[in-house]
Design a protein around this motif. Sequence first.
Motif, PDB file in Angstrom:
ATOM      1  N   THR A   1       0.863  -1.178   0.000  1.00  0.00           N
ATOM      2  CA  THR A   1       0.000   0.000   0.000  1.00  0.00           C
ATOM      3  C   THR A   1       0.896   1.223   0.000  1.00  0.00           C
ATOM      4  N   GLY A   2       0.363   2.316  -0.506  1.00  0.00           N
ATOM      5  CA  GLY A   2       1.162   3.534  -0.506  1.00  0.00           C
ATOM      6  C   GLY A   2       0.734   4.491  -1.581  1.00  0.00           C
ATOM      7  N   LEU A   3       1.612   5.460  -1.810  1.00  0.00           N
ATOM      8  CA  LEU A   3       1.322   6.505  -2.769  1.00  0.00           C
ATOM      9  C   LEU A   3       1.989   6.148  -4.082  1.00  0.00           C
ATOM     10  N   VAL A   4       1.220   6.099  -5.159  1.00  0.00           N
ATOM     11  CA  VAL A   4       1.814   5.723  -6.438  1.00  0.00           C
ATOM     12  C   VAL A   4       1.503   6.779  -7.487  1.00  0.00           C
ATOM     13  N   GLU A   5       2.421   6.931  -8.419  1.00  0.00           N
ATOM     14  CA  GLU A   5       2.204   7.867  -9.523  1.00  0.00           C
ATOM     15  C   GLU A   5       2.319   7.089 -10.820  1.00  0.00           C
ATOM     16  N   VAL A   6       1.236   7.069 -11.578  1.00  0.00           N
ATOM     17  CA  VAL A   6       1.220   6.273 -12.806  1.00  0.00           C
ATOM     18  C   VAL A   6       0.786   7.133 -13.979  1.00  0.00           C
ATOM     19  N   PRO A   7       1.273   6.812 -15.190  1.00  0.00           N
ATOM     20  CA  PRO A   7       0.791   7.557 -16.343  1.00  0.00           C
ATOM     21  C   PRO A   7      -0.653   7.161 -16.635  1.00  0.00           C
ATOM     22  N   PHE A   8      -1.455   8.090 -17.143  1.00  0.00           N
ATOM     23  CA  PHE A   8      -2.812   7.743 -17.551  1.00  0.00           C
ATOM     24  C   PHE A   8      -2.735   6.627 -18.586  1.00  0.00           C
ATOM     25  N   GLY A   9      -3.734   5.770 -18.599  1.00  0.00           N
ATOM     26  CA  GLY A   9      -3.730   4.682 -19.561  1.00  0.00           C
ATOM     27  C   GLY A   9      -3.402   3.348 -18.916  1.00  0.00           C
ATOM     28  N   ILE A  10      -2.825   3.367 -17.741  1.00  0.00           N
ATOM     29  CA  ILE A  10      -2.536   2.120 -17.030  1.00  0.00           C
ATOM     30  C   ILE A  10      -3.883   1.513 -16.609  1.00  0.00           C
ATOM     31  N   THR A  11      -3.954   0.192 -16.561  1.00  0.00           N
ATOM     32  CA  THR A  11      -5.250  -0.402 -16.212  1.00  0.00           C
ATOM     33  C   THR A  11      -5.381  -0.599 -14.705  1.00  0.00           C
ATOM     34  N   ILE A  12      -6.613  -0.759 -14.285  1.00  0.00           N
ATOM     35  CA  ILE A  12      -6.879  -1.006 -12.872  1.00  0.00           C
ATOM     36  C   ILE A  12      -6.178  -2.293 -12.444  1.00  0.00           C
ATOM     37  N   GLU A  13      -6.186  -3.258 -13.344  1.00  0.00           N
ATOM     38  CA  GLU A  13      -5.555  -4.544 -13.048  1.00  0.00           C
ATOM     39  C   GLU A  13      -4.058  -4.391 -12.750  1.00  0.00           C
ATOM     40  N   GLU A  14      -3.375  -3.584 -13.599  1.00  0.00           N
ATOM     41  CA  GLU A  14      -1.944  -3.377 -13.375  1.00  0.00           C
ATOM     42  C   GLU A  14      -1.692  -2.714 -12.025  1.00  0.00           C
ATOM     43  N   LEU A  15      -2.572  -1.750 -11.697  1.00  0.00           N
ATOM     44  CA  LEU A  15      -2.410  -1.056 -10.419  1.00  0.00           C
ATOM     45  C   LEU A  15      -2.542  -2.012  -9.240  1.00  0.00           C
ATOM     46  N   ILE A  16      -3.521  -2.907  -9.335  1.00  0.00           N
ATOM     47  CA  ILE A  16      -3.772  -3.799  -8.198  1.00  0.00           C
ATOM     48  C   ILE A  16      -2.763  -4.950  -8.156  1.00  0.00           C
ATOM     49  N   TYR A  17      -2.585  -5.604  -9.315  1.00  0.00           N
ATOM     50  CA  TYR A  17      -1.808  -6.845  -9.279  1.00  0.00           C
ATOM     51  C   TYR A  17      -0.311  -6.649  -9.462  1.00  0.00           C
ATOM     52  N   GLU A  18       0.104  -5.603 -10.184  1.00  0.00           N
ATOM     53  CA  GLU A  18       1.545  -5.427 -10.352  1.00  0.00           C
ATOM     54  C   GLU A  18       2.100  -4.465  -9.306  1.00  0.00           C
ATOM     55  N   ILE A  19       1.570  -3.248  -9.295  1.00  0.00           N
ATOM     56  CA  ILE A  19       2.077  -2.272  -8.323  1.00  0.00           C
ATOM     57  C   ILE A  19       1.658  -2.668  -6.907  1.00  0.00           C
ATOM     58  N   GLY A  20       0.394  -3.024  -6.764  1.00  0.00           N
ATOM     59  CA  GLY A  20      -0.109  -3.391  -5.438  1.00  0.00           C
ATOM     60  C   GLY A  20       0.333  -4.777  -4.997  1.00  0.00           C
TER      61      GLY A  20
END
Lengths: 154, 649
Positions: B406-425
């Motif tokens: 968990t934490g603060l993340v900065e991603v370019p627009f266009g990234i999918t929700i899935e990538e945010l949850i499963y890769e970054i998260g």
Amino acid sequence: MTNVEDVLIRHKGSERQNLLPILLEVQEVDGYLSEEALTSIGKHLMVPISKIYAVATFYDFFRFSPQAKYRIKLCKGTACHMIGSETLLEELEKQLEISQGDISSDRLFSIELTQCMGACGQAPVIKINDKFYPEVSKKEIVDIISGIKAKEGK
Amino acid sequence: MENSSINTSTQQLVDQLLTNIGSENSPEFQDSIDRLLRHKPGKPVIYIGTGTCGIAAGADKTLAAVQDYLKKNDIDAEVAEVGCIGLCSAEPLMDFQTPGKARVSFREVTANEVAPILDGCFSKHIPKEKVLGQFRNDQFEYWENVPLINDLPFFKKQQRILLHDCGEVDPNSLDEYLARDGYQSFIKTILNYPPHEVIGIVKESGLRGRGGGGYLAADKWKIARETFSDKKYLICNADESDPGAYMDRALIEGNPHKLIEGIAIAAYAIGASKAYIYIRNEYQLAVSRLKNAIQNARDVGLLGDNIFNSGFNLQLILHESPGAFVCGEETALIKSLEGRRGMPRSKPPYPTQKGLFNKPTVVNNVETLFNLPAILQHGPQWFKNIGTQKSNGTKLFALTGDTVNTGLVEVPFGITIEELIYEIGGGIKDDRKFKAVQIGGPSGSLIPESFIDLSIDYDLFSEKNLIMGSGGFVVMDDSTCIVDMVKYFIDFLQKESCGKCIPCREGTNRMYEILNAITNKPVDGAGHGSLNRFRGVMQLESLAQVIKETSLCGLGKTAPNPVLSALQYFREEFEEHIYERKCGTNVCKNLRSFIISFERCTGCMMCAKKCPEDAIVGTARNPHFILKDKCTSCGICYDVCKFNAIDLI
């Protein structure tokens, strides 16, 4: 000189727009906003006291009665809620025998629910006065409270 | 280093770096810049992340332990307090950098871990168990078998433009910010571009306001610029009141000067000579860092009258507020800034024409303003190339809830929700199943698994009737009860409703009553429990629709979002609660049912004695029974039974 006068001197010549910063500072030094304090703020800003009350009561942050020595603030943010801040509240209420929003009769403890403290990575969080307690469990609550009680000779 | 006094070297830095932008530096001067960038540290540096999240996890104790350690072992090293790198689940973070070697970061360093880790570091043995990774910098020699931080899954898909210096720069040091090209965009702007050109550049970049609506920032500026008035104001909205969101706090704590630079650029563009930062007073650390930064900037003439002989004046005022959720709405925020109740008014006239003290006013969010220095430094085309066609740049999210990281993340627009949850998260904690994600704070929508491949993009979101909000991103696993979550959000919103317009004031309250009724068992016939239950079936959806259509401001208009989205995507859970009076996840405690096992009950009578409702009957040494009609599901019997004879059904 009272604390309030001190604050008002620092805000000499200020206008209505300084009302909220003044209220914040007065609460910071006095712990709450007393009627006398609000009256002198009103005189200072030339604003009727009814209007001062109208503004002050709008914001959750302001208190109108003296505060407990140990103010226990329980974060009610989304992350804390999901992880079970509710059970912590129950435990606190059980331990202190007061409910949320109240002050114990010896003015030692109060329980407040506060908005998100922005420490979601450490949920659930409680704050006692200015000290953070991250990832607290029910058991730790018992320890913390009994620690304070022992310190206060209760 | 709180309130570090400005010495001549800061003035030298300002003179050298800002008066001849882009000119060659003398070798000696370059040396001092390198020192500030810690590219050539003369002695070891120990960094401690002391943002609010770090302190909450015990970073202040870690800091004290580091200082103790250095004193006790008589080691000469620099201790730098820095902002947050974003990985909250690994706090407190401590980094170590010795001359010539790459900076290495350690996770979860509590006070008693400091000595063993530093012992290892100083004897060139990195204790592997606590290592997070090392920072990329090809000038240095890398540690063996230590991963690069940028290669960690949490950081790999991030594109850190706004967070770039957070965690590296000392937030209390103007010198360090200057060494990182700080304030160059601002000075370049006021000396070289007329305001309308600045607005043109920002428009071309496609920067959209990050506060929620996603309108083009430059459009707002243009109206304010073109409205005739003797005075104009810029307000930076740093009143972050969404539960579960702390992007603005982290940005300010990590790099306060960048916000000041962004504000200065925006104020110049709209022609404002007075700017306010409206900040929650609970954010004490952010407030003190900003105060210090504003003072330092003023001392060297970066704020004040006739800045760098450009003829541009800027007075920046830090306005602490008690904060209220509704003050996120522009007109309410302006009222609050004027010292009144923070209640919104109907628009038009828009604040860009009639705002603070009835003068044209632009309200911009912290994240929006943070983007400006980089846009003016690298040009609009650079910014346009990041993200998607119409959502440019990056977006910050406060990733919280049931993910591994968990934490603060900065991603370019266009990234999918899935990538945010499963890769970054890093996926869902404890190998549980994903259920929903709430994007955009309490008035955002609950997004189900079927949308998981959706890209983060303003237009794609509005096509699906979702709102981006300011950046809360709460992931929920299958142990979360959707009805309970919705109830929580509506409870928050009904308390935060300012009470001015009826649909919001009464409507949110009615929605809460209905949700409360369907998550509780009727105890007796008193009250309106049964009626509200019935309304849950018949009226919840239409009530939500009416509130959405008839409320005055954004709070009311978006308040029904959690209800509507949950009814659309998780209807079966509502039906289970209403018709079967059952909560599948057992989160709604008052809907639980208990049964006493005939075989295991010894007849000790403990449960019968403790039951506050006298709902348990039985005689000594014989199995007991629960009377369903009387049981209020309090669970006391379940807790007191010593023989595990009570089951949850």
